[in-house]
Motif scaffolding. Structure first.
Motif, PDB file in Angstrom:
ATOM      1  N   ALA A   1      60.127  49.963  58.247  1.00 43.90           N
ATOM      2  CA  ALA A   1      58.994  50.291  57.378  1.00 43.90           C
ATOM      3  C   ALA A   1      58.615  49.128  56.471  1.00 43.90           C
ATOM      4  N   MET A   2      59.556  48.227  56.207  1.00 45.36           N
ATOM      5  CA  MET A   2      59.284  47.086  55.333  1.00 45.36           C
ATOM      6  C   MET A   2      58.564  45.941  56.038  1.00 45.36           C
ATOM      7  N   LEU A   3      58.425  45.993  57.348  1.00 45.11           N
ATOM      8  CA  LEU A   3      57.839  44.863  58.078  1.00 45.11           C
ATOM      9  C   LEU A   3      56.448  44.475  57.586  1.00 45.11           C
ATOM     10  N   PRO A   4      55.537  45.429  57.281  1.00 42.75           N
ATOM     11  CA  PRO A   4      54.223  45.008  56.767  1.00 42.75           C
ATOM     12  C   PRO A   4      54.321  44.252  55.447  1.00 42.75           C
ATOM     13  N   PHE A   5      55.288  44.606  54.625  1.00 35.10           N
ATOM     14  CA  PHE A   5      55.465  43.912  53.354  1.00 35.10           C
ATOM     15  C   PHE A   5      55.980  42.493  53.580  1.00 35.10           C
ATOM     16  N   HIS A   6      56.863  42.329  54.546  1.00 31.29           N
ATOM     17  CA  HIS A   6      57.343  40.984  54.865  1.00 31.29           C
ATOM     18  C   HIS A   6      56.198  40.118  55.384  1.00 31.29           C
ATOM     19  N   ALA A   7      55.319  40.711  56.183  1.00 31.01           N
ATOM     20  CA  ALA A   7      54.157  39.967  56.672  1.00 31.01           C
ATOM     21  C   ALA A   7      53.260  39.549  55.512  1.00 31.01           C
ATOM     22  N   TYR A   8      53.124  40.423  54.525  1.00 29.00           N
ATOM     23  CA  TYR A   8      52.341  40.090  53.334  1.00 29.00           C
ATOM     24  C   TYR A   8      52.978  38.935  52.561  1.00 29.00           C
ATOM     25  N   ALA A   9      54.302  38.946  52.430  1.00 24.96           N
ATOM     26  CA  ALA A   9      54.978  37.858  51.732  1.00 24.96           C
ATOM     27  C   ALA A   9      54.719  36.518  52.407  1.00 24.96           C
ATOM     28  N   ASP A  10      54.633  36.521  53.734  1.00 22.77           N
ATOM     29  CA  ASP A  10      54.350  35.302  54.482  1.00 22.77           C
ATOM     30  C   ASP A  10      52.897  34.870  54.315  1.00 22.77           C
TER      31      ASP A  10
ATOM     32  N   PRO B   1      46.801  49.008  55.317  1.00 26.63           N
ATOM     33  CA  PRO B   1      46.440  50.401  54.980  1.00 26.63           C
ATOM     34  C   PRO B   1      46.695  50.673  53.496  1.00 26.63           C
ATOM     35  N   SER B   2      45.860  51.513  52.908  1.00 25.48           N
ATOM     36  CA  SER B   2      45.935  51.737  51.458  1.00 25.48           C
ATOM     37  C   SER B   2      47.314  52.184  50.971  1.00 25.48           C
ATOM     38  N   PRO B   3      48.061  53.054  51.689  1.00 26.69           N
ATOM     39  CA  PRO B   3      49.389  53.424  51.182  1.00 26.69           C
ATOM     40  C   PRO B   3      50.325  52.228  51.025  1.00 26.69           C
ATOM     41  N   ILE B   4      50.149  51.215  51.876  1.00 26.73           N
ATOM     42  CA  ILE B   4      50.955  49.997  51.769  1.00 26.73           C
ATOM     43  C   ILE B   4      50.350  49.066  50.727  1.00 26.73           C
ATOM     44  N   ARG B   5      49.045  48.913  50.769  1.00 25.33           N
ATOM     45  CA  ARG B   5      48.364  48.034  49.813  1.00 25.33           C
ATOM     46  C   ARG B   5      48.631  48.463  48.376  1.00 25.33           C
ATOM     47  N   ASP B   6      48.695  49.751  48.155  1.00 27.73           N
ATOM     48  CA  ASP B   6      48.919  50.260  46.798  1.00 27.73           C
ATOM     49  C   ASP B   6      50.324  49.974  46.272  1.00 27.73           C
ATOM     50  N   ARG B   7      51.244  49.550  47.147  1.00 27.23           N
ATOM     51  CA  ARG B   7      52.621  49.277  46.725  1.00 27.23           C
ATOM     52  C   ARG B   7      52.929  47.778  46.670  1.00 27.23           C
ATOM     53  N   LEU B   8      51.943  46.937  46.925  1.00 27.53           N
ATOM     54  CA  LEU B   8      52.187  45.500  46.940  1.00 27.53           C
ATOM     55  C   LEU B   8      52.601  44.975  45.570  1.00 27.53           C
ATOM     56  N   ASP B   9      52.017  45.522  44.513  1.00 25.25           N
ATOM     57  CA  ASP B   9      52.380  45.076  43.166  1.00 25.25           C
ATOM     58  C   ASP B   9      53.851  45.391  42.878  1.00 25.25           C
ATOM     59  N   ILE B  10      54.284  46.577  43.308  1.00 18.90           N
ATOM     60  CA  ILE B  10      55.691  46.941  43.125  1.00 18.90           C
ATOM     61  C   ILE B  10      56.584  46.020  43.947  1.00 18.90           C
ATOM     62  N   TYR B  11      56.170  45.687  45.160  1.00 21.18           N
ATOM     63  CA  TYR B  11      56.925  44.763  46.007  1.00 21.18           C
ATOM     64  C   TYR B  11      57.050  43.395  45.330  1.00 21.18           C
ATOM     65  N   GLU B  12      55.952  42.940  44.720  1.00 17.78           N
ATOM     66  CA  GLU B  12      55.985  41.667  44.005  1.00 17.78           C
ATOM     67  C   GLU B  12      57.001  41.707  42.862  1.00 17.78           C
ATOM     68  N   ARG B  13      56.962  42.798  42.072  1.00 20.92           N
ATOM     69  CA  ARG B  13      57.792  42.878  40.872  1.00 20.92           C
ATOM     70  C   ARG B  13      59.254  43.182  41.178  1.00 20.92           C
ATOM     71  N   ARG B  14      59.481  44.126  42.105  1.00 21.72           N
ATOM     72  CA  ARG B  14      60.850  44.591  42.346  1.00 21.72           C
ATOM     73  C   ARG B  14      61.622  43.739  43.348  1.00 21.72           C
ATOM     74  N   VAL B  15      60.901  43.006  44.183  1.00 24.35           N
ATOM     75  CA  VAL B  15      61.587  42.253  45.238  1.00 24.35           C
ATOM     76  C   VAL B  15      61.282  40.751  45.153  1.00 24.35           C
ATOM     77  N   LEU B  16      60.022  40.378  45.385  1.00 21.22           N
ATOM     78  CA  LEU B  16      59.696  38.957  45.518  1.00 21.22           C
ATOM     79  C   LEU B  16      60.009  38.161  44.255  1.00 21.22           C
ATOM     80  N   SER B  17      59.708  38.717  43.091  1.00 24.24           N
ATOM     81  CA  SER B  17      59.942  37.977  41.849  1.00 24.24           C
ATOM     82  C   SER B  17      61.425  37.772  41.559  1.00 24.24           C
TER      83      SER B  17
END
Length: 368
Positions: free
Chosen positions: A242-251, A260-276
Motif C-alpha cells: 500500500a505504501m508503493l504510491p507514496f514511495h513513487a511520490y518521494a522519488d 488518487p485523492s485518498p493518497i494525495r490527501d495523506r502526502l503531507d502526513i507522509y512528509e512529516r511522519r516519514v520523509l522529514s
C-alpha cells in the motif's frame, strides 16, 4: 486462472518457492532490485533444483541491470535446469532503478531490449550496442542442449497504452499492476477496459487472446471476522504494498497532483511522519524510502495509511470479498494472480490463499 508468488531473492526464498509448489501454486517470480534484494538468477537456479512443476522467472528483470546477451544467457541457463519452466519478465524499472536514484527507462528502450532478448533466445541475430559501437550478435553456445533457450516466453510489465502495445507486439504475456483502480471495488472493470485496448494491439500484431498470458501482481490479506484493514496483522501483510504510491511520490513529487485523492490527501502526513525523519539529504531520499520494499513498513508509515488506501491498493477483505474480485478478474481475462507477501510471511500467504481463497473459487478446493 492460476496463482503465483513474488519473492525478493532472500536466503531461503527457494525453499519458500518449493513450499508454494506443494500447495498448488503455478509460478514464482523473483524481484530484480539490487541493493534491497538478492540476485534473482541465483535464486531461480536454486529454485529449479527444488521444484518439478513450478514455472520460474523474473518479476521483473530491468534492461539497465544487465546487457541483453547476459540476460538471455542467464534465463537460458535457468531453462536448462528447469526445461520448459522458465519465463523472462521484463519491465522499465520501478523500485529496481529508484533504489539507484534513477527514473524508469523509456518504453522505446524496453522495446529494443525485448526484441534483442527474443531474437537471441530464438537463435537469431540481435543488435548489441556498446557505447558508439553496434554489432550483430547471436548465441554461440554449443551444443544447444547445454543451454536450452528456444521457447522461453517473455512477459512484459505494462500499465500505460504504449507499453501495452509493446507487450502485445513483442511479448508472450502482459504483467500489470492495475494502476488507477480501486482493487476491492472496480478492479475487474478496470482490467476489462485495459484488456479491450490491449486486444486491439494484439489483433494488430496478429495475436489472439489465447496466445497471450495475462498476470497481475497484488498484495493480499484475508481479514478475520470483525478485523480492520488497519489492524497490526493486516498492516504487516499488505502495508508495504500500500505504501508503493507514496514511495513513487518521494522519488518524483510532481506526480502528487495526479495520485488518487485518498493518497494525495495523506502526502503531507507522509512528509512529516516519514520523509522529514529520514537521516539523509533530500536529494538522497531514494536511499531510504525503498528500504522496506515489499518487506516491512518504515517508522511512521503506519500513520500514513488508512483503511480506504489499504483496500484501494491491495486485495484486503473477507475471503468471500476477495474471491468475488478474483472471479471478476478471471472473467475479465486475467490468467494469473501473483501474490507479493513480505519475505517472513511468504508461507503464511501461500497457506492463506490455498486454504481460505482457493476453496471459494473451485469446488475441488484447488488453487486454480
Amino acid at each position: 486462472m492460476d496463482a503465483g508468488l513474488v519473492l525478493m531473492s532472500y536466503h531461503g526464498s527457494w525453499d519458500d518457492a518449493a513450499y508454494a509448489e506443494k500447495h498448488g501454486f503455478a509460478c514464482v517470480g523473483f524481484v530484480d532490485s539490487p541493493l534491497i534484494a538478492g540476485d534473482p538468477f541465483v535464486a531461480m537456479a536454486l529454485t529449479a533444483e527444488r521444484t518439478s512443476t513450478l514455472r520460474i522467472g523474473t518479476m521483473l528483470a530491468i534492461p539497465s541491470n544487465r546487457i541483453a546477451p547476459v540476460c538471455a544467457t542467464a534465463i537460458a541457463t535457468v531453462n536448462r535446469l528447469a526445461p520448459g519452466r522458465a519465463f523472462l519478465g521484463l519491465g522499465t524499472g520501478n523500485t529496481g532503478r529508484a533504489i539507484l536514484g534513477l527514473k524508469s527507462l523509456p518504453v522505446s528502450r524496453l522495446a529494443e531490449y525485448i526484441a534483442s532478448c527474443r531474437a537471441l533466445l530464438d537463435g537469431e541475430e540481435a543488435t548489441h550496442r556498446a557505447g558508439d559501437t553496434s554489432q550483430w550478435v547471436r548465441m554461440a553456445h554449443a551444443p544447444e542442449d547445454r543451454y536450452v533457450h528456444r521457447g522461453v516466453p517473455i512477459y512484459v510489465a505494462a500499465d500505460g497504452p504504449r507499453a501495452r502495445g509493446v507487450a502485445y507486439e513483442l511479448g508472450n504475456g502482459w504483467i500489470m499492476g492495475l494502476q488507477g483502480c480501486n482493487a476491492m471495488v472496480n478492479a475487474p472493470e478496470v482490467l476489462g477496459a485495459s484488456l479491450a485496448a490491449a486486444r486491439a494491439a494484439a489483433a494488430a500484431a496478429g495475436k489472439g487472446p489465447d496466445d497471450f498470458y495475462t498476470m497481475c501482481s497484488l498484495g493480499l490479506c484475508v481479514l478475520e471476522e470483525g478485523e480492520s484493514p488497519m489492524s497490526p496483522r493486516a498492516l504487516e501483510r499488505v502495508g508495504p504494498v500500500a505504501m508503493l504510491p507514496f514511495h513513487a511520490y518521494a522519488d518524483n513529487p510532481a506526480i502528487g497532483a495526479h495520485l488518487p485523492s485518498p493518497i494525495r490527501d495523506r502526502l503531507d502526513i507522509y512528509e512529516r511522519r516519514v520523509l522529514s525523519r529520514l537521516d539523509v539529504p533530500r536529494d538522497r531520499l531514494y536511499q531510504e524510502t525503498h528500504r522496506g520494499h515489499l518487506s516491512h513498513l518504515l517508522p511512521g508509515e503506519e500513520d500514513v495509511l488508512t483503511e480506504e488506501i489499504i483496500r484501494m491498493t491491495t486485495l484486503t477483505g473477507t475471503a468471500r470479498e476477495i474471491a468475488d474480485i478474483l472471479r471478476g478478474l478471471q472473467a475479465a481475462g486475467l490468467r494469473n494472480v501473483t501474490l507479493n507477501p513480505p519475505p517472513h510471511l511468504a508461507r503464511e500467504a501461500v497457506r492463506e490463499y490455498a486454504e481460505k481463497i482457493a476453496p471459494l473459487l473451485d469446488a475441488g478446493g484447488r488453487v486454480y
